[in-house]
Enzyme design. Structure first.
Site, short mmCIF file in Angstrom:
data_model
loop_
_atom_site.label_atom_id
_atom_site.label_comp_id
_atom_site.label_asym_id
_atom_site.label_seq_id
_atom_site.Cartn_x
_atom_site.Cartn_y
_atom_site.Cartn_z
N GLY A 88 111.73 -0.58 -1.10
CA GLY A 88 110.45 -1.16 -1.49
C GLY A 88 109.36 -0.14 -1.66
O GLY A 88 109.60 1.02 -2.05
N CYS A 89 108.14 -0.55 -1.35
CA CYS A 89 106.95 0.24 -1.69
C CYS A 89 106.89 1.60 -1.00
O CYS A 89 106.27 2.52 -1.52
CB CYS A 89 105.69 -0.55 -1.35
SG CYS A 89 105.43 -2.02 -2.38
N TYR A 90 107.52 1.73 0.16
CA TYR A 90 107.38 3.00 0.89
C TYR A 90 108.46 4.02 0.53
O TYR A 90 108.49 5.12 1.08
CB TYR A 90 107.39 2.75 2.40
CG TYR A 90 108.68 2.25 2.99
CD1 TYR A 90 109.69 3.13 3.37
CD2 TYR A 90 108.90 0.89 3.19
CE1 TYR A 90 110.87 2.67 3.92
CE2 TYR A 90 110.08 0.42 3.75
CZ TYR A 90 111.06 1.31 4.11
OH TYR A 90 112.24 0.85 4.66
N PHE A 114 103.77 1.84 2.81
CA PHE A 114 104.18 0.76 3.72
C PHE A 114 105.13 -0.17 2.98
O PHE A 114 105.08 -0.30 1.76
CB PHE A 114 102.96 -0.04 4.19
CG PHE A 114 101.70 0.78 4.22
CD1 PHE A 114 101.43 1.60 5.29
CD2 PHE A 114 100.83 0.78 3.14
CE1 PHE A 114 100.29 2.38 5.31
CE2 PHE A 114 99.69 1.56 3.14
CZ PHE A 114 99.42 2.36 4.24
#
Length: 348
Positions: free
Chosen positions: A142-144, A334
């Site tokens: 994901g985003c991290y 995060f």
């Protein structure tokens, strides 16, 4: 035994799919009808802090996208991801003054599409990298994902003394979901966009960002607050409004105690902040908990406004925007877990 080299970021580039749309047009020309004019949905889009986004799939032109099967979405992923990734890696290598044949490792991070042979193998072949190049595909973080991926390629450069490339590429527009009144799904559709970003790392280079340290924390008790589930109709995001509150509990300790203190630093001495703009409230929480000056997160707010949340490439795009000042830099992102990753960089 070879002495460890200093891994230094010497090149970077980012690109977007061809379709760029204002947030207002996306709402007026597709999502307003998609959500049947739901007032909550309109407010979420209007208060997102985003003015424009780029997408590989324009839902205004391909209005049936929310009904596509996962198989069809994966076919489109490869059609779009290969040329976008090739362009981005080529530009990053050019900015570093390297050829594809110089690369010892190619790492690719993506959570929005899968295929075998993978995107990493296809790109290595199309770019003309050596048949001996090492490859690493990092999925579903994901985003991290950019930060642990950066740590992995930095470790390769430090131990092997050879250049490496990291590409983060996400096509979230492939995963428009059927209409719903679920606020979490509406928020995801209001925030996410498409992009690719790449960085080149070289051993003991004289100019660039040295990767000094990478740290992480995962709050396993809140794992259900962010999710990315594979369904028959693509990948479905779960994004709880409680995420900023959980982040608020950890960001100060992670940055002050885990990342900076072992290097004799404090937040006040950091000269650049590349914080993943997961949303306006996320950035507000980071600024509040670290007591940052008002302008410290300008690059993050700027990327959010002009590009949206592009998942894993976003923090690398913020890093490119930071003013060229001496001193330590913190990159932070995060994602699911709930997980916080942070890296300490230093301009060499």
């Amino acid at each position: 035994m070879r002495a460890a080299a200093r891994p230094v970021i010497t090149g970077a580039a980012h690109f977007f799919p061809d379709t760029k749309t204002s947030q207002g047009d996306l709402w007026q020309e597709f999502f307003r009808e998609h959500y049947n004019g739901l007032p909550l949905a309109r407010r979420i889009f209007e208060n997102s802090g985003i003015s424009s986004r780029s997408t590989a799939v324009d839902p205004r032109a391909e209005r049936e996208v929310s009904g596509w099967s996962t198989g069809r979405r994966m076919e489109r992923y490869i059609e779009e991801a290969v040329p976008l990734g090739r362009r981005t890696v080529s530009a990053a290598l050019e900015s570093a003054g390297l050829a594809p044949s110089d690369v010892g490792m190619l790492a690719v991070a993506s959570c929005t599409g899968y295929t075998t042979p993978g995107l990493d193998l296809r790109l290595a072949d199309e770019l003309g990298m050596s048949s001996k190049v090492q490859r690493l595909f990092i999925g579903h973080m994901g985003c991290y994902a950019a930060v642990p991926s950066l740590g992995a390629v930095a470790d390769f450069v430090a131990s092997r003394g050879r250049p490496a490339v990291l590409l983060c590429l996400e096509l979230t527009s492939l995963h428009v979901q059927p209409p719903t009144e679920d606020m979490e799904q509406i928020v995801a559709h209001a925030l996410f966009a498409d992009a690719a970003a790449a960085v080149v790392l070289e051993p003991d280079a004289g100019s660039g960002f040295e990767v000094v340290d990478v740290v992480a924390v995962t709050d396993h008790s809140t794992a259900d607050l962010m999710s990315w589930q594979i369904t028959d109709l693509g990948f479905k995001m779960g994004l709880s409004p409680k995420v900023p509150d959980v982040l608020a509990q950890h960001v100060g300790e992670v940055v002050r105690d885990q990342l900076l203190a072992p290097h004799g630093l404090t937040p006040e001495e950091v000269t650049g902040w590349a914080v993943h703009p997961g949303g306006k409230r996320i950035l507000e929480v980071v600024g509040e908990r670290l007591d940052l000056p008002a302008e410290a997160l300008d690059a993050s707010y700027g990327v959010l406004d002009e590009c949206g949340n592009c998942s894993s490439p976003t923090v690398l795009m913020v890093l490119e925007r930071l003013p060229r000042t001496d001193g330590p830099v913190v990159a932070m992102a995060f994602g699911p877990g709930l997980t916080l990753y942070a890296a300490l960089l230093r301009r060499s």
